[in-house]
Design a protein around this motif. Structure first.
Motif, PDB file in Angstrom:
ATOM      1  N   LYS A  86       0.821  -1.204   0.000  1.00 36.15           N
ATOM      2  CA  LYS A  86       0.000   0.000   0.000  1.00 36.15           C
ATOM      3  C   LYS A  86       0.856   1.255   0.000  1.00 36.15           C
ATOM      4  N   THR A  87       1.952   1.206   0.711  1.00 37.29           N
ATOM      5  CA  THR A  87       2.818   2.373   0.762  1.00 37.29           C
ATOM      6  C   THR A  87       3.527   2.608  -0.572  1.00 37.29           C
ATOM      7  N   ASP A  88       3.718   1.547  -1.381  1.00 38.43           N
ATOM      8  CA  ASP A  88       4.307   1.714  -2.703  1.00 38.43           C
ATOM      9  C   ASP A  88       3.359   2.460  -3.637  1.00 38.43           C
ATOM     10  N   LEU A  89       2.057   2.307  -3.389  1.00 38.51           N
ATOM     11  CA  LEU A  89       1.034   2.885  -4.254  1.00 38.51           C
ATOM     12  C   LEU A  89       0.504   4.207  -3.714  1.00 38.51           C
ATOM     13  N   LEU A  90       1.169   4.750  -2.713  1.00 39.99           N
ATOM     14  CA  LEU A  90       0.677   5.919  -1.994  1.00 39.99           C
ATOM     15  C   LEU A  90       0.452   7.123  -2.904  1.00 39.99           C
ATOM     16  N   ALA A  91       1.291   7.290  -3.927  1.00 36.95           N
ATOM     17  CA  ALA A  91       1.187   8.471  -4.792  1.00 36.95           C
ATOM     18  C   ALA A  91      -0.177   8.587  -5.446  1.00 36.95           C
ATOM     19  N   PHE A  92      -0.838   7.441  -5.685  1.00 37.80           N
ATOM     20  CA  PHE A  92      -2.109   7.454  -6.397  1.00 37.80           C
ATOM     21  C   PHE A  92      -3.282   7.854  -5.508  1.00 37.80           C
ATOM     22  N   ASP A  93      -3.054   8.016  -4.228  1.00 34.28           N
ATOM     23  CA  ASP A  93      -4.094   8.486  -3.317  1.00 34.28           C
ATOM     24  C   ASP A  93      -3.991   9.985  -3.057  1.00 34.28           C
ATOM     25  N   HIS A  94      -3.004  10.639  -3.662  1.00 39.15           N
ATOM     26  CA  HIS A  94      -2.834  12.073  -3.453  1.00 39.15           C
ATOM     27  C   HIS A  94      -3.896  12.866  -4.210  1.00 39.15           C
ATOM     28  N   PHE A  95      -4.343  13.936  -3.596  1.00 35.89           N
ATOM     29  CA  PHE A  95      -5.390  14.754  -4.207  1.00 35.89           C
ATOM     30  C   PHE A  95      -4.961  15.308  -5.555  1.00 35.89           C
ATOM     31  N   GLU A  96      -3.712  15.765  -5.693  1.00 34.09           N
ATOM     32  CA  GLU A  96      -3.298  16.401  -6.943  1.00 34.09           C
ATOM     33  C   GLU A  96      -3.335  15.421  -8.113  1.00 34.09           C
ATOM     34  N   VAL A  97      -3.068  14.145  -7.853  1.00 30.42           N
ATOM     35  CA  VAL A  97      -3.153  13.137  -8.907  1.00 30.42           C
ATOM     36  C   VAL A  97      -4.613  12.888  -9.274  1.00 30.42           C
ATOM     37  N   ALA A  98      -5.462  12.725  -8.254  1.00 29.36           N
ATOM     38  CA  ALA A  98      -6.885  12.506  -8.500  1.00 29.36           C
ATOM     39  C   ALA A  98      -7.507  13.698  -9.210  1.00 29.36           C
ATOM     40  N   ALA A  99      -7.110  14.905  -8.825  1.00 28.48           N
ATOM     41  CA  ALA A  99      -7.652  16.108  -9.457  1.00 28.48           C
ATOM     42  C   ALA A  99      -7.211  16.208 -10.914  1.00 28.48           C
ATOM     43  N   ALA A 100      -5.977  15.810 -11.212  1.00 24.29           N
ATOM     44  CA  ALA A 100      -5.504  15.830 -12.597  1.00 24.29           C
ATOM     45  C   ALA A 100      -6.311  14.870 -13.459  1.00 24.29           C
ATOM     46  N   ILE A 101      -6.646  13.711 -12.889  1.00 26.13           N
ATOM     47  CA  ILE A 101      -7.492  12.748 -13.614  1.00 26.13           C
ATOM     48  C   ILE A 101      -8.897  13.318 -13.793  1.00 26.13           C
ATOM     49  N   ALA A 102      -9.447  13.873 -12.736  1.00 29.80           N
ATOM     50  CA  ALA A 102     -10.830  14.374 -12.773  1.00 29.80           C
ATOM     51  C   ALA A 102     -10.997  15.494 -13.785  1.00 29.80           C
ATOM     52  N   THR A 103     -10.005  16.365 -13.907  1.00 30.70           N
ATOM     53  CA  THR A 103     -10.128  17.537 -14.774  1.00 30.70           C
ATOM     54  C   THR A 103      -9.572  17.303 -16.168  1.00 30.70           C
ATOM     55  N   SER A 104      -9.126  16.095 -16.463  1.00 30.73           N
ATOM     56  CA  SER A 104      -8.625  15.796 -17.806  1.00 30.73           C
ATOM     57  C   SER A 104      -9.750  15.935 -18.827  1.00 30.73           C
ATOM     58  N   ALA A 105      -9.409  16.492 -19.990  1.00 30.30           N
ATOM     59  CA  ALA A 105     -10.396  16.637 -21.064  1.00 30.30           C
ATOM     60  C   ALA A 105     -10.600  15.339 -21.812  1.00 30.30           C
ATOM     61  N   VAL A 106      -9.780  14.335 -21.507  1.00 26.67           N
ATOM     62  CA  VAL A 106      -9.828  13.032 -22.172  1.00 26.67           C
ATOM     63  C   VAL A 106     -10.155  11.981 -21.114  1.00 26.67           C
ATOM     64  N   PRO A 107     -10.934  10.960 -21.467  1.00 23.68           N
ATOM     65  CA  PRO A 107     -11.196   9.886 -20.493  1.00 23.68           C
ATOM     66  C   PRO A 107      -9.896   9.236 -20.007  1.00 23.68           C
ATOM     67  N   VAL A 108      -9.864   8.938 -18.726  1.00 23.03           N
ATOM     68  CA  VAL A 108      -8.679   8.327 -18.119  1.00 23.03           C
ATOM     69  C   VAL A 108      -9.060   6.956 -17.560  1.00 23.03           C
ATOM     70  N   VAL A 109      -8.270   5.947 -17.899  1.00 22.88           N
ATOM     71  CA  VAL A 109      -8.425   4.628 -17.300  1.00 22.88           C
ATOM     72  C   VAL A 109      -7.180   4.338 -16.478  1.00 22.88           C
ATOM     73  N   VAL A 110      -7.334   3.668 -15.384  1.00 18.62           N
ATOM     74  CA  VAL A 110      -6.226   3.455 -14.448  1.00 18.62           C
ATOM     75  C   VAL A 110      -6.081   1.957 -14.159  1.00 18.62           C
ATOM     76  N   GLY A 111      -4.866   1.485 -14.252  1.00 16.21           N
ATOM     77  CA  GLY A 111      -4.543   0.114 -13.854  1.00 16.21           C
ATOM     78  C   GLY A 111      -3.383   0.139 -12.898  1.00 16.21           C
ATOM     79  N   VAL A 112      -3.674   0.004 -11.602  1.00 17.17           N
ATOM     80  CA  VAL A 112      -2.645   0.120 -10.567  1.00 17.17           C
ATOM     81  C   VAL A 112      -2.678  -1.098  -9.663  1.00 17.17           C
ATOM     82  N   GLY A 113      -1.549  -1.749  -9.518  1.00 22.33           N
ATOM     83  CA  GLY A 113      -1.436  -2.886  -8.590  1.00 22.33           C
ATOM     84  C   GLY A 113      -2.075  -4.145  -9.148  1.00 22.33           C
ATOM     85  N   HIS A 114      -1.856  -5.220  -8.413  1.00 20.55           N
ATOM     86  CA  HIS A 114      -2.459  -6.495  -8.796  1.00 20.55           C
ATOM     87  C   HIS A 114      -2.510  -7.412  -7.594  1.00 20.55           C
TER      88      HIS A 114
END
Length: 254
Positions: A226-254
């Motif tokens: 979980k700590t390796d994937l911590l960057a993807f829980d940051h607000f600035e990353v989520a906000a960049a995805i949310a405000t993208s003009a293009v659809p974003v798909v995410v594949g993180v972890g397994h």
């Protein structure tokens, strides 16, 4: 410990002994301290060294730091505890609660903590609180479902791939595309996906990818704690995805 006078000054060793005695009197043989890891270094001889700072000081000039040494013999015990959780790795920026003794290293002239134990539940709790705060902020700003509302083409041929160049994630993603026999056009946007500077880099890469002429942005990385994937829980990353003009798909972890 005797006091000195101008005619009978203390030796350096006596001063160091006094510092050690004062530390034992103040903190005893063990104390628990919580803070954020900074400057972690795993040495070739098996020891681990880092500084602990207050969480609000992480990523900037701290007002106070505490040097920590985790020696190899204690590291095995700490690693066994972390392995049982399967979710935590000690890395820069991770908030931890650790136990150890506060000692004066006389030959080096410094005070440091000799770590002996860690509380994984503290770190997991902090991670959960941080993720929950991000979700609440996204919802409050109307961003939580914004990107999901963009139409995704049935066959998005032009793909902006946001990941670490040369990583296994990139190789796996490209291999899966090649198996389809479909002539996808992939533009790579290289970024770090782990570490203290990863959130800002990811956010910039996602924003750049979203301004490109593509059908979809794919943000991918391999698995980990979980700590390796911590960057993807940051607000600035989520906000960049949310405000993208293009659809974003995410594949993180397994």
């Amino acid at each position: 410990m005797r006091t000195s006078a101008i005619a009978d000054p203390l030796s350096v060793a006596e001063v160091c002994d006094g510092i050690s005695e004062a530390l034992r009197s103040q903190f005893g043989t063990e104390v628990w301290v919580h803070g954020a890891i900074s400057g972690l270094n795993r040495s070739a001889n098996g020891h681990v060294y880092f500084t602990l700072v207050d969480p609000d000081d992480a990523g900037k000039r701290p007002e106070a730091i505490l040097g920590v040494a985790l020696f190899a013999n204690a590291k095995y015990r700490v690693n066994a505890i972390l392995k049982r959780t399967g979710a935590i790795r000690m890395e820069d920026g991770i908030e931890v609660s650790i136990a150890g003794s506060i000692e004066h290293y006389a030959s080096g002239g410094r005070v440091q903590m000799i770590m002996s134990m860690i509380d994984p539940n503290y770190t997991l709790g902090r991670l959960a609180e941080s993720k929950d705060a991000t979700l609440k902020r996204l919802a409050a700003e109307g961003l939580l479902h914004r990107n999901r509302q963009l139409p995704l083409p049935a066959l998005p041929l032009r793909i902006a791939l946001v990941t670490s160049e040369g990583s296994a994630a990139e190789a796996d993603f490209m291999a899966e595309l090649s198996l389809t026999g479909i002539p996808f056009e992939v533009s790579l946007f290289d970024t770090r996906v782990q570490g203290a500077d990863a959130p800002a880099m990811l956010a910039r890469a996602i924003a750049a990818a979203g301004s490109f002429e593509v059908d979809v942005v794919a943000v991918v990385r391999g698995g980990g704690a979980k700590t390796d994937l911590l960057a993807f829980d940051h607000f600035e990353v989520a906000a960049a995805i949310a405000t993208s003009a293009v659809p974003v798909v995410v594949g993180v972890g397994h």
